[in-house]
Enzyme design. Structure first.
Site, PDB file in Angstrom:
ATOM      1  CB  CYS A   9      -0.872   7.412   1.630  1.00 20.61           C
ATOM      2  SG  CYS A   9      -1.526   8.602   2.830  1.00 20.61           S
ATOM      3  CG  ASN A  12      -6.050   9.666   5.711  1.00 23.24           C
ATOM      4  OD1 ASN A  12      -7.055   9.716   6.420  1.00 23.24           O
ATOM      5  ND2 ASN A  12      -6.065  10.094   4.483  1.00 23.24           N
ATOM      6  CB  CYS A  14       1.731  13.364   3.241  1.00 22.62           C
ATOM      7  SG  CYS A  14       2.582  13.792   4.771  1.00 22.62           S
ATOM      8  NE  ARG A  15       2.541   8.741   0.667  1.00 21.35           N
ATOM      9  CZ  ARG A  15       3.055   7.545   0.899  1.00 21.35           C
ATOM     10  NH1 ARG A  15       3.657   6.894  -0.088  1.00 21.35           N
ATOM     11  NH2 ARG A  15       3.002   6.992   2.089  1.00 21.35           N
ATOM     12  CB  SER A  16      -4.420   9.235   0.955  1.00 19.66           C
ATOM     13  OG  SER A  16      -4.349   9.336   2.347  1.00 19.66           O
ATOM     14  CG  ASP A 118       6.503   8.828   3.256  1.00 21.94           C
ATOM     15  OD1 ASP A 118       6.036   9.967   3.427  1.00 21.94           O
ATOM     16  OD2 ASP A 118       6.835   8.073   4.185  1.00 21.94           O
TER      17      ASP A 118
HETATM   18  P1  4NP Z   1       1.479   9.740   4.129  1.00 24.22           P
HETATM   19  O1  4NP Z   1       2.867  10.215   4.759  1.00 24.22           O
HETATM   20  O2  4NP Z   1       1.480   8.221   4.177  1.00 24.22           O
HETATM   21  O3  4NP Z   1       1.558  10.244   2.729  1.00 24.22           O
HETATM   22  O4  4NP Z   1       0.392  10.375   4.946  1.00 24.22           O
HETATM   23  C1  4NP Z   1       3.385   9.746   5.969  1.00 24.22           C
HETATM   24  C2  4NP Z   1       2.957  10.314   7.154  1.00 24.22           C
HETATM   25  C3  4NP Z   1       3.514   9.886   8.335  1.00 24.22           C
HETATM   26  C4  4NP Z   1       4.468   8.906   8.326  1.00 24.22           C
HETATM   27  C5  4NP Z   1       4.886   8.331   7.145  1.00 24.22           C
HETATM   28  C6  4NP Z   1       4.330   8.757   5.963  1.00 24.22           C
HETATM   29  N1  4NP Z   1       5.067   8.484   9.540  1.00 24.22           N
HETATM   30  O5  4NP Z   1       5.976   7.642   9.511  1.00 24.22           O
HETATM   31  O6  4NP Z   1       4.666   8.941  10.627  1.00 24.22           O
END
Ligand code: 4NP
Length: 150
Positions: A9, A12, A14-16, A118
């Site tokens: 993602c 790294n 939340c989703r992945s 996200d």
């Molecule tokens: P992830 O979520 O890609 O699922 O880990 C996010 C974590 C942080 C951010 C965006 C998405 N950010 O903009 O900091």
């Protein structure tokens, strides 16, 4: 034969990492133990951080890391959470240099081809949705590859 899968993602956190933990658990439920699963982000902003605390009680032990060139030669499958991360993977130097990995949108294993949205800036329900999607996508992925790789 052991297969290796990298879930990707943006951050790294939340989703992945959720996808990594859920895919491992769904594989285990099927008695599949010869599978190596990791996760990474296309961005560098959260390197070293623990998975987001809003993860619905899913136990995950992971330290955020960024996708690296060697991932494209060491993993069989690289699964992107959404199209923007898929495009980032396709632009990655490791992909351009010749990738052994099958790089796909994780949602492409289901006919609806949906992205995992996200959840970072939203509420807890976003994390519930991510969890539920990861369960479905893990099973769709395992349905497709388990026969092929055995
Ligand atoms: P992830 O979520 O890609 O699922 O880990 C996010 C974590 C942080 C951010 C965006 C998405 N950010 O903009 O900091």
């Amino acid at each position: 034969m052991t297969i290796s899968v990298l879930v990707v993602c943006l951050g790294n956190i939340c989703r992945s990492p959720m996808g990594e933990a859920v895919l491992r658990n769904e594989a285990l439920k099927r008695g599949i133990t010869d599978i190596h699963i990791d996760s990474a982000g296309t961005a560098a902003a959260h390197i070293g951080e623990d998975p987001d605390e809003r993860r619905k009680g899913v136990p995950i032990s992971h330290s955020a890391r960024q996708v690296r060139a060697s991932d494209f030669t060491s993993f069989d499958y690289i699964l992107a959470a959404d199209v923007s991360n898929l495009r980032a993977l396709e632009r990655h130097v490791g992909h351009k240099e010749g990738s052994k990995a099958t790089v796909r949108l994780w949602g492409s294993y289901l006919s609806d081809n949906k992205a995992i949205q996200d959840p970072y800036y939203g509420g807890l329900d976003g994390f519930t949705k991510v969890y539920e999607q990861c369960v479905k996508l893990s099973n769709a992925f395992l349905d497709e590859v388990a026969g092929k790789e055995s």
